[in-house]
Design a protein around this motif. Sequence first.
Motif, PDB file in Angstrom:
ATOM      1  N   THR A 106      22.290 -19.028 -28.453  1.00 26.03           N
ATOM      2  CA  THR A 106      23.533 -18.483 -29.144  1.00 26.03           C
ATOM      3  C   THR A 106      23.223 -17.211 -29.748  1.00 26.03           C
ATOM      4  O   THR A 106      23.854 -16.284 -29.787  1.00 26.03           O
ATOM      5  CB  THR A 106      24.174 -19.423 -29.972  1.00 26.03           C
ATOM      6  N   ARG A 107      21.960 -17.386 -30.714  1.00 27.27           N
ATOM      7  CA  ARG A 107      21.675 -16.189 -31.474  1.00 27.27           C
ATOM      8  C   ARG A 107      21.401 -14.955 -30.780  1.00 27.27           C
ATOM      9  O   ARG A 107      21.385 -13.792 -30.891  1.00 27.27           O
ATOM     10  CB  ARG A 107      20.381 -16.504 -32.532  1.00 27.27           C
ATOM     11  N   LEU A 108      20.213 -15.356 -29.485  1.00 23.56           N
ATOM     12  CA  LEU A 108      19.901 -14.000 -28.805  1.00 23.56           C
ATOM     13  C   LEU A 108      21.123 -13.634 -28.036  1.00 23.56           C
ATOM     14  O   LEU A 108      20.867 -12.367 -27.642  1.00 23.56           O
ATOM     15  CB  LEU A 108      18.777 -15.006 -27.764  1.00 23.56           C
ATOM     16  N   GLN A 109      22.099 -14.224 -27.710  1.00 18.63           N
ATOM     17  CA  GLN A 109      23.185 -13.733 -27.190  1.00 18.63           C
ATOM     18  C   GLN A 109      23.904 -12.725 -28.023  1.00 18.63           C
ATOM     19  O   GLN A 109      24.428 -11.701 -27.314  1.00 18.63           O
ATOM     20  CB  GLN A 109      24.156 -14.745 -26.607  1.00 18.63           C
ATOM     21  N   ASP A 110      23.769 -12.884 -29.300  1.00 21.61           N
ATOM     22  CA  ASP A 110      24.517 -12.045 -30.156  1.00 21.61           C
ATOM     23  C   ASP A 110      23.573 -10.943 -30.346  1.00 21.61           C
ATOM     24  O   ASP A 110      24.121  -9.709 -30.282  1.00 21.61           O
ATOM     25  CB  ASP A 110      24.778 -12.629 -31.694  1.00 21.61           C
ATOM     26  N   ASP A 111      22.316 -11.022 -30.360  1.00 21.14           N
ATOM     27  CA  ASP A 111      21.429  -9.997 -30.311  1.00 21.14           C
ATOM     28  C   ASP A 111      21.386  -9.086 -29.089  1.00 21.14           C
ATOM     29  O   ASP A 111      21.250  -7.868 -29.242  1.00 21.14           O
ATOM     30  CB  ASP A 111      19.778 -10.619 -30.363  1.00 21.14           C
ATOM     31  N   MET A 112      21.907  -9.708 -27.905  1.00 22.34           N
ATOM     32  CA  MET A 112      21.805  -8.945 -26.714  1.00 22.34           C
ATOM     33  C   MET A 112      23.245  -7.939 -26.767  1.00 22.34           C
ATOM     34  O   MET A 112      23.340  -6.738 -26.254  1.00 22.34           O
ATOM     35  CB  MET A 112      21.927  -9.669 -25.536  1.00 22.34           C
ATOM     36  N   ARG A 113      24.295  -8.527 -27.641  1.00 21.72           N
ATOM     37  CA  ARG A 113      25.338  -7.801 -27.437  1.00 21.72           C
ATOM     38  C   ARG A 113      25.085  -6.617 -28.450  1.00 21.72           C
ATOM     39  O   ARG A 113      25.869  -5.464 -28.248  1.00 21.72           O
ATOM     40  CB  ARG A 113      26.428  -8.589 -28.095  1.00 21.72           C
ATOM     41  N   TRP A 114      24.412  -6.752 -29.875  1.00 16.51           N
ATOM     42  CA  TRP A 114      24.005  -5.999 -30.669  1.00 16.51           C
ATOM     43  C   TRP A 114      23.240  -4.569 -29.849  1.00 16.51           C
ATOM     44  O   TRP A 114      23.154  -3.394 -30.109  1.00 16.51           O
ATOM     45  CB  TRP A 114      23.261  -6.247 -31.634  1.00 16.51           C
ATOM     46  N   VAL A 115      22.315  -5.190 -28.800  1.00 15.96           N
ATOM     47  CA  VAL A 115      21.573  -4.273 -28.082  1.00 15.96           C
ATOM     48  C   VAL A 115      22.310  -3.163 -27.117  1.00 15.96           C
ATOM     49  O   VAL A 115      22.180  -1.875 -27.222  1.00 15.96           O
ATOM     50  CB  VAL A 115      20.548  -4.894 -27.226  1.00 15.96           C
ATOM     51  N   ASP A 116      23.292  -3.723 -26.532  1.00 15.01           N
ATOM     52  CA  ASP A 116      24.330  -3.172 -25.867  1.00 15.01           C
ATOM     53  C   ASP A 116      25.006  -2.130 -26.729  1.00 15.01           C
ATOM     54  O   ASP A 116      25.099  -0.976 -26.167  1.00 15.01           O
ATOM     55  CB  ASP A 116      25.073  -4.112 -25.005  1.00 15.01           C
ATOM     56  N   HIS A 117      25.549  -2.446 -27.711  1.00 13.98           N
ATOM     57  CA  HIS A 117      26.251  -1.576 -28.594  1.00 13.98           C
ATOM     58  C   HIS A 117      25.227  -0.343 -29.181  1.00 13.98           C
ATOM     59  O   HIS A 117      25.706   0.753 -29.137  1.00 13.98           O
ATOM     60  CB  HIS A 117      26.743  -2.446 -30.252  1.00 13.98           C
ATOM     61  N   THR A 118      24.184  -0.758 -29.515  1.00 14.60           N
ATOM     62  CA  THR A 118      23.306   0.286 -30.041  1.00 14.60           C
ATOM     63  C   THR A 118      22.714   1.271 -28.897  1.00 14.60           C
ATOM     64  O   THR A 118      22.476   2.565 -29.164  1.00 14.60           O
ATOM     65  CB  THR A 118      21.717  -0.433 -30.561  1.00 14.60           C
ATOM     66  N   TYR A 119      22.857   0.641 -27.558  1.00 11.93           N
ATOM     67  CA  TYR A 119      22.394   1.597 -26.465  1.00 11.93           C
ATOM     68  C   TYR A 119      23.492   2.634 -26.346  1.00 11.93           C
ATOM     69  O   TYR A 119      23.488   3.712 -25.937  1.00 11.93           O
ATOM     70  CB  TYR A 119      22.253   0.803 -25.239  1.00 11.93           C
ATOM     71  N   LEU A 120      24.895   2.076 -26.614  1.00 10.93           N
ATOM     72  CA  LEU A 120      26.035   2.871 -26.437  1.00 10.93           C
ATOM     73  C   LEU A 120      26.048   3.945 -27.385  1.00 10.93           C
ATOM     74  O   LEU A 120      26.188   5.195 -26.986  1.00 10.93           O
ATOM     75  CB  LEU A 120      27.123   2.164 -26.560  1.00 10.93           C
ATOM     76  N   LEU A 121      25.643   3.760 -28.612  1.00 10.31           N
ATOM     77  CA  LEU A 121      25.352   4.698 -29.688  1.00 10.31           C
ATOM     78  C   LEU A 121      24.474   5.749 -29.287  1.00 10.31           C
ATOM     79  O   LEU A 121      24.595   7.224 -29.531  1.00 10.31           O
ATOM     80  CB  LEU A 121      25.236   4.241 -31.116  1.00 10.31           C
ATOM     81  N   TYR A 122      23.348   5.164 -28.774  1.00  7.11           N
ATOM     82  CA  TYR A 122      22.210   6.238 -28.509  1.00  7.11           C
ATOM     83  C   TYR A 122      22.627   7.075 -27.407  1.00  7.11           C
ATOM     84  O   TYR A 122      22.336   8.422 -27.393  1.00  7.11           O
ATOM     85  CB  TYR A 122      21.069   5.304 -28.163  1.00  7.11           C
ATOM     86  N   SER A 123      23.366   6.422 -26.270  1.00  7.15           N
ATOM     87  CA  SER A 123      23.855   7.232 -25.237  1.00  7.15           C
ATOM     88  C   SER A 123      24.813   8.472 -25.686  1.00  7.15           C
ATOM     89  O   SER A 123      24.945   9.384 -24.979  1.00  7.15           O
ATOM     90  CB  SER A 123      24.339   6.330 -23.973  1.00  7.15           C
TER      91      SER A 123
END
Length: 355
Positions: free
Chosen positions: A185-202
């Motif tokens: 469950t925690r890793l699923q949240d981490d992966m959502r944050w990864v996607d969000h950070t990638y969006l900001l980076y892009s």
Amino acid sequence: MKLGARMMKTGLAVGIALYIGQLIGFISPLLAAIAVVFSIQPSIYRSYQSIIEQIQGNSIGAIIAIIAVFTLGNDPFIVGFAIILVIGLTTSLKMNENTIALAVVAVIALMDTTDQTFLYFAGSRFSSMLLGILAAFIVNLVFLPPRYETRLFSKIDHATNDILQWLRVTTRQLSDEPALKYEITRLQDDMRWVDHTYLLYSEERTYFKGSRFSKGRKQVLFRQLITTTKKSFDVLKAFYRLEHKIEQIPEDFQDAVVQELDKLINAHEKLILSLKGRIKNTHKQSLRQIEEPDIPLLVERLMHVYEESNNPDKLVFLPLASQLMEYHYQLERLKKLLKSYQTHHQDDFIQTSEK
């Protein structure tokens, strides 16, 4: 309590806006502080978008408020009617919620009862809000600009390390089930944050042609890093679902699964280390050749297990085989992209840690 850059930026921008507002002599410098709170954004690009949209939204609110006061007055129900018009117009223009909220604040502030000349009163309050918007933009541009490249790699690195550690434990049937359930469950949240950070980076913009080309390659590489990490996470979830059924397959095949998955994990870790610059160039090729995983052969052996058994329950392992194949494919693709990037951009390193 951890103080983030955005919190400090908001406080600094509010202080600057209030100080300048009092210095100039605005009637309501507090409105500048309110505008700051609605205008601070997580990236420079979004801050630029926000300042344009906020000025447009506030201008719409100010125009409707002035027209309403001169034609209908500032009765409370007239204020409510003006707010409805502003919300409807800004929503139809697809402005974001912060812009709509600040436009509503502008209407309320400008239509307030006053003994002063209305145009002077309205102009002072509107200027206060513009001051807050500009203060937020300047602070976001100058003070602690975000480094999303470093932040993104850090999030991917931490998530990958956690997933690979749990894979090692789970494949050997050593994991604690409640703890693993919580970690998934925690890793699923981490992966959502990864996607969000990638969006900001892009969304970050580069202004030189050479930098744009390098940034484009980095984006492709980061996207593949994320995809590969997600596939390793899918394998972990597949093992978690099959934890109580692993014993149904022969022990020699269980050992083969563990060995081949270990090779995949080792290959994944070596690629991350290579990105960090912790593997010498002269040794990269030799490291790639050590214990290359042979997932297709493993899946072929699994097919033989099914053919030799009449137990239909063993079909539940087919999704695991599919996930292993996909993980292996994405890992090979990551290896090619990383090699290509390091070949063409030897002097443009990915920022994996703060300098």
